[in-house]
Write a protein that holds these residues in place. Structure first.
Motif, PDB file in Angstrom:
ATOM      1  N   LEU A   7      22.208  -0.314 -13.547  1.00  0.00           N
ATOM      2  CA  LEU A   7      22.974   1.056 -13.966  1.00  0.00           C
ATOM      3  C   LEU A   7      24.122   0.573 -14.761  1.00  0.00           C
ATOM      4  O   LEU A   7      25.037  -0.250 -14.089  1.00  0.00           O
ATOM      5  N   ILE A   8      24.551   0.817 -15.824  1.00  0.00           N
ATOM      6  CA  ILE A   8      25.536   0.410 -16.701  1.00  0.00           C
ATOM      7  C   ILE A   8      26.282   1.590 -16.891  1.00  0.00           C
ATOM      8  O   ILE A   8      26.038   2.540 -17.547  1.00  0.00           O
ATOM      9  N   PHE A   9      27.743   1.585 -16.329  1.00  0.00           N
ATOM     10  CA  PHE A   9      28.739   2.697 -16.579  1.00  0.00           C
ATOM     11  C   PHE A   9      30.028   1.930 -16.852  1.00  0.00           C
ATOM     12  O   PHE A   9      30.956   2.574 -16.644  1.00  0.00           O
ATOM     13  N   TYR A 463      20.940   3.197 -18.022  1.00  0.00           N
ATOM     14  CA  TYR A 463      22.026   3.991 -18.017  1.00  0.00           C
ATOM     15  C   TYR A 463      21.461   5.519 -17.740  1.00  0.00           C
ATOM     16  O   TYR A 463      20.372   5.702 -18.021  1.00  0.00           O
ATOM     17  N   ILE A 464      22.221   6.530 -17.334  1.00  0.00           N
ATOM     18  CA  ILE A 464      21.788   7.878 -17.261  1.00  0.00           C
ATOM     19  C   ILE A 464      21.204   8.327 -18.562  1.00  0.00           C
ATOM     20  O   ILE A 464      21.837   8.112 -19.688  1.00  0.00           O
ATOM     21  N   SER A 486      17.444   4.620 -22.789  1.00  0.00           N
ATOM     22  CA  SER A 486      18.536   4.633 -21.875  1.00  0.00           C
ATOM     23  C   SER A 486      18.233   3.414 -20.710  1.00  0.00           C
ATOM     24  O   SER A 486      19.066   3.085 -20.106  1.00  0.00           O
ATOM     25  N   SER A 487      17.068   2.678 -20.804  1.00  0.00           N
ATOM     26  CA  SER A 487      16.886   1.392 -20.101  1.00  0.00           C
ATOM     27  C   SER A 487      16.245   0.456 -20.993  1.00  0.00           C
ATOM     28  O   SER A 487      15.497   0.621 -21.864  1.00  0.00           O
ATOM     29  N   ILE A 488      16.314  -0.948 -20.353  1.00  0.00           N
ATOM     30  CA  ILE A 488      15.408  -2.155 -20.961  1.00  0.00           C
ATOM     31  C   ILE A 488      15.125  -2.960 -19.931  1.00  0.00           C
ATOM     32  O   ILE A 488      15.763  -3.262 -18.709  1.00  0.00           O
ATOM     33  N   ASN A 489      13.836  -3.821 -19.961  1.00  0.00           N
ATOM     34  CA  ASN A 489      13.661  -4.729 -19.078  1.00  0.00           C
ATOM     35  C   ASN A 489      13.843  -5.932 -19.441  1.00  0.00           C
ATOM     36  O   ASN A 489      13.660  -6.257 -20.995  1.00  0.00           O
ATOM     37  N   LYS A 505      24.255  -5.809 -24.178  1.00  0.00           N
ATOM     38  CA  LYS A 505      25.468  -4.843 -24.241  1.00  0.00           C
ATOM     39  C   LYS A 505      24.581  -3.458 -24.589  1.00  0.00           C
ATOM     40  O   LYS A 505      23.696  -3.360 -25.203  1.00  0.00           O
ATOM     41  N   LEU A 506      25.120  -2.378 -24.204  1.00  0.00           N
ATOM     42  CA  LEU A 506      24.609  -0.926 -24.281  1.00  0.00           C
ATOM     43  C   LEU A 506      25.877  -0.260 -24.823  1.00  0.00           C
ATOM     44  O   LEU A 506      26.704  -0.074 -24.081  1.00  0.00           O
ATOM     45  N   GLU A 507      25.558   0.424 -26.045  1.00  0.00           N
ATOM     46  CA  GLU A 507      26.486   1.404 -26.548  1.00  0.00           C
ATOM     47  C   GLU A 507      25.882   2.765 -26.494  1.00  0.00           C
ATOM     48  O   GLU A 507      24.405   2.791 -27.021  1.00  0.00           O
TER      49      GLU A 507
END
Length: 863
Positions: A7-9, A463-464, A486-489, A505-507
């Motif tokens: 989970l990325i916050f 991420y949520i 919102s997710s990736i494997n 990286k997630l934006e």
């Protein structure tokens, strides 16, 4: 293959910045910290030695780029950049900061050009330099040059200061220069920024205080760099066009007048991570330059509002007054503020309280002298402890009061510096790097964005799911096409070398006008170690009994292909693989495990470096020790030296096993040769099972006899021979006379007639027979010298061995007249005297022995 949720916050500033840029710190006397680990690990390879100011920067994945004390910039190899080297070899043409400035440097990445970095420097505004303006200091109050600075004995130009108050400047570092090690761009060095009134003849002498901080702008893509001088804040905006040299100026708060510099310039200033507050620590408000008095203890701490859209500072709030204040910091949520007060105390203020100014509380008050406070990428606040080889730590800075849990000793949570000393300063960063996080990777460390995986594992980053939000995923700064959820494997590519690292990286654009949420992940795949199955053996267990095994003895077999000097393994044991995978029913008594039967298989769960998991079978077998021949007691005959005896292990010749041998002599062959007495043994070990047996040998010396003969002669028919053993005679002997047939244990032969005898002595241990010949003295009672060839001479019988005992034999008549003398071995007396036959009669003899003994008697001559 395992799957995890990640989970990325992580809320970041602009572009792709992340907390990793603050992962390497260099400060104090060549001290340093690396935040790749938790707690951080001491760095001892730094070249920087500074009393106060310093700054460092790393890549987005946490790799060191460079660091500075405000005058010299060192690259990642800890060598000075050629265009930023304040040293004698460059004629001190470095940057315009000062290591004795509270904040001598602050590094800010270019918002859009990832290879460019701004190094902002602040000089120490020294009154001795101001006295000399516009000339080079130091100077006295009348402007006369002096050899050293008045308030610090032994400090002089150019080693300790360049003699000028340089104020605020910036230089541009290009990391593409010097083969990727970076350097300051020619023509982009020490660019001066005006933070004073150029028309004021006094302000221009000092130019700036020692305070600087940086925080993101509300537009999410630019940075505010903020400094302070007297009662003005100067906010410079840094965007895609570079540094705007025209600052936003705010006149607010108390005036720290320059007639109280340099000491009044001391103290940190920090912006809150959310960009809404600024805290300023003033060390003192009064400092007598002429009398060089120390600080009057009338400094203070102020809290201000900051508008991160306009750059304006407002609403000063006095938090504490009449103190010496130095370090200042915010918690990552921006809800708590901290300052070091009077060198020894740490104060906390709750910014969510109704009356913030009344919320101050002391969280630490010991005898340790404290300097800077700096928020770390792990969310903790670190405290410089002057002259100590550790940093104090506020472990829970979001909690109120003493619940913030300050630690000043290593045992309680302070960070060890591995022998390096902390001084006053710690490196500042763009405060927005430490924004509060909503949540983080579900791996037990709230502040971590690093995940270590085994080569065959798959991991889910997520991420949520926010309604209406747009998600963009990047791998190694490249947009991943089609990944908009919102997710990736993530998994390891094929045909790569390990360890293999990927950066994600997630934006998240919430489309509500707020800054994008940005999260990063560093995924490192590690090669799975190759473990071998193991086989343990219990030798000769009792009949119908369960065998006892030390399961840890299987470790060398299982790890024979693993370098344990570079990897750590954690091993646990289970009855079966299902239990091992579920981590249930672990075998706890691993040293004395009682097997459930012969050839039982248990499972070892091996975790390598807390990353890779392997399940390895261990077979527990009951077996027999090697069967050897019986122990032996042997005789070594000294007479045969240096010939040897052969001692063999006693392993059966038809055995199919492979054995190792270890003799008590240290030899490792199946048999050995010995030629001495003693105790010998051999340990025979089955190389497959490890079972062993011992064969013992006891060797005693023996030898043929060394002896002498004692002869006791009495008459022709009653004599005695005694055999006397002499050293060395190591055997057990028996004796025979005449022929070597009938032996007796007693070394005495009696009732012997005179004559010649052979004596035999045999060693019962088989070392052989020795013999000797002896003659017994037989003194005849008469002789008949009638020339018939029989008994014609009077002589002794049995003189073979007595010859060497008899000196001489003399014959006398009855009146004592000497008639004849002869020696042993001669013919004897023929019954004549001077050629004439002596008549039949009795005659007398005297036998003289060499040992002085005399034998006297008489005999008859018969004709």
């Amino acid at each position: 293959m395992r799957f995890y949720a990640f989970l990325i916050f992580i809320l970041l500033s602009w572009a792709s910045s992340s907390q990793n840029e603050a992962h390497n710190w260099y400060f104090g006397d060549k001290a340093g910290l690396n935040f790749e680990t938790s707690p951080p690990t001491a760095l001892t390879d730094g070249a920087l030695a500074t009393n106060e100011g310093c700054s460092s920067i790393s890549t987005a994945d946490g790799q060191l780029l460079f660091y500075t004390d405000g005058r010299t910039v060192w690259n990642k190899n800890h060598n000075p950049m050629s265009n930023a080297n304040y040293s004698e070899e460059t004629n001190y043409e470095g940057l315009n900061g000062d290591p004795s400035s509270t904040s001598s440097g602050l590094i800010v990445p270019h918002p859009t050009e990832s290879h460019l970095y701004y190094v902002f420097t602040l000089d120490e505004p020294h009154h001795d330099n101001a006295n000399a303006y516009p000339n080079q200091g130091p100077a006295d109050t009348d402007g006369n040059p002096i050899s050293e600075y008045t308030d610090v004995a032994g400090h002089h130009v150019p080693i300790d200061d360049d003699g000028y108050n340089n104020g605020l400047n910036f230089s541009l570092v290009d990391m593409t220069l010097n083969n990727g090690l970076g350097d300051v761009v020619v023509g982009q060095k020490n660019i001066h920024l005006i933070t004073y009134d150029p028309n004021d003849p006094e302000e221009i002498k000092y130019k700036a205080s020692e305070k600087i901080t940086a925080v993101r702008s509300s537009d999410c893509s630019s940075i505010w760099l903020i400094t302070h001088f007297i009662d003005h804040f100067y906010a410079f905006k840094i965007d895609e066009n570079g540094v705007d040299t025209d600052p936003v100026t705010s006149q607010v708060g108390p005036a720290v007048t320059i007639d109280n510099y340099r000491r009044a310039a001391l103290g940190y200033m920090k912006a809150s991570p959310n960009g809404q507050k600024i805290i300023v620590a003033h060390n003192t408000m009064n400092y007598n330059q002429g009398q060089l008095s120390q600080d009057d203890g009338d400094g203070n701490v102020y809290l201000f509002d900051f508008d991160n859209t306009s750059g304006h500072v407002s609403n000063p709030t006095l938090l504490i007054d009449d103190v010496n204040a130095y370090g200042a910091e915010f918690s990552s949520s921006s809800s708590k503020a901290y300052a070091t007060i009077n060198n020894v105390s740490i104060y906390q203020w709750d910014l969510e309280a109704d009356a913030v100014e009344d919320s101050g509380t002391i969280i630490s008050q010991d005898n340790l002298q404290k300097g800077a406070l700096q928020l770390g990428p792990d969310g903790r606040i670190y405290t410089a402890l002057l002259g100590k080889t550790r940093l104090g730590v506020i472990k829970n800075p979001e909690e109120i009061g003493v619940d913030s849990n300050y630690a000043s000793t290593v045992s309680s949570g302070a960070v060890d510096l591995d022998g390096k000393n902390s001084l006053f300063g710690l490196p500042p960063f763009i405060q927005s790097l430490f924004l509060d996080k909503i949540d983080i990777v579900d791996i037990g460390d709230f502040f971590s964005n690093q995940v270590d995986l085994c080569e065959d594992e798959t991991f889910t980053l997520a991420y949520i799911d926010i309604p209406g939000a747009d998600y963009r995923w990047y791998q190694d700064d490249q947009l991943i096409a089609g990944e908009t959820g919102s997710s990736i494997n993530v998994s390891s590519p094929e045909n790569v070398s390990f360890p293999y690292t990927q950066f994600y990286k997630l934006e998240v654009d919430q489309n509500d006008g707020s800054c994008p949420l940005v999260g990063t992940a560093k995924i490192t795949f590690t090669a799975a170690p190759e473990f071998e199955e193991a086989h343990l053996y219990e030798c000769d267990p009792a009949e119908n009994a369960y065998a006892i095994f030390d399961l840890n003895e299987a470790i060398p077999q299982m790890t024979q292909n693993v370098d344990l000097t570079t990897s750590t393994v954690d091993i646990s044991y289970f009855l079966n693989e299902e239990d091992a995978q579920n981590n249930t029913n672990e075998i706890t008594n691993t040293v004395n495990y009682q097997s459930l039967g012969n050839n039982q298989i248990i499972v070892a769960k091996i975790v390598t470096d807390d990353i890779c998991i392997a399940f390895v079978h261990i077979t527990l077998e009951h077996t027999k020790a090697p069967v050897l021949a019986y122990d032996l007691e042997l005789i070594y005959c000294k007479d045969t030296y240096p010939e040897t005896l052969t001692l063999s292990s006693g392993v059966a010749s038809d055995s199919t096993s492979t054995y190792a041998y270890l003799w008590s002599t240290g030899e490792i062959t199946e048999s050995i040769e010995v030629n001495s007495d003693g105790e010998f043994s051999v340990i025979v070990t089955d190389e497959t099972t490890g079972c062993n047996a011992i064969r013992n040998f006891s060797i005693s010396y023996s030898s043929t006899a060394n002896f002498t003969l004692q002869i006791k002669e009495a008459t022709v028919a009653n004599n005695q021979i005694v055999i006397v053993l002499e050293d060395p005679s190591d055997g057990d002997y028996e004796y025979a006379i005449g022929t070597p047939d009938h032996f007796q244990d007693e070394p005495v032969f009696e009732n012997l007639r005179s004559g010649i005898y052979d004596i035999f002595i045999r060693d019962k241990n088989g070392c052989g027979i020795v013999s000797d010949r002896v003659g017994l003295l037989g003194i005849p009672n008469f002789f008949t010298p009638n020339e018939d060839g029989h008994n014609d001479y009077w002589r002794l019988k049995g003189v073979i061995l007595t010859n060497d005992r008899i000196a001489e034999i003399h014959i006398f008549d009855r009146y004592g007249k000497h008639l004849y003398s002869f020696e042993p071995g001669e013919q004897g007396w023929d019954g004549t005297y001077r050629g004439k036959n002596m008549p039949s009669n009795d005659y007398w003899y005297r036998i003289e022995m060499l040992d002085g003994e005399l034998f006297r008697g008489h005999f008859t001559l018969k004709r």
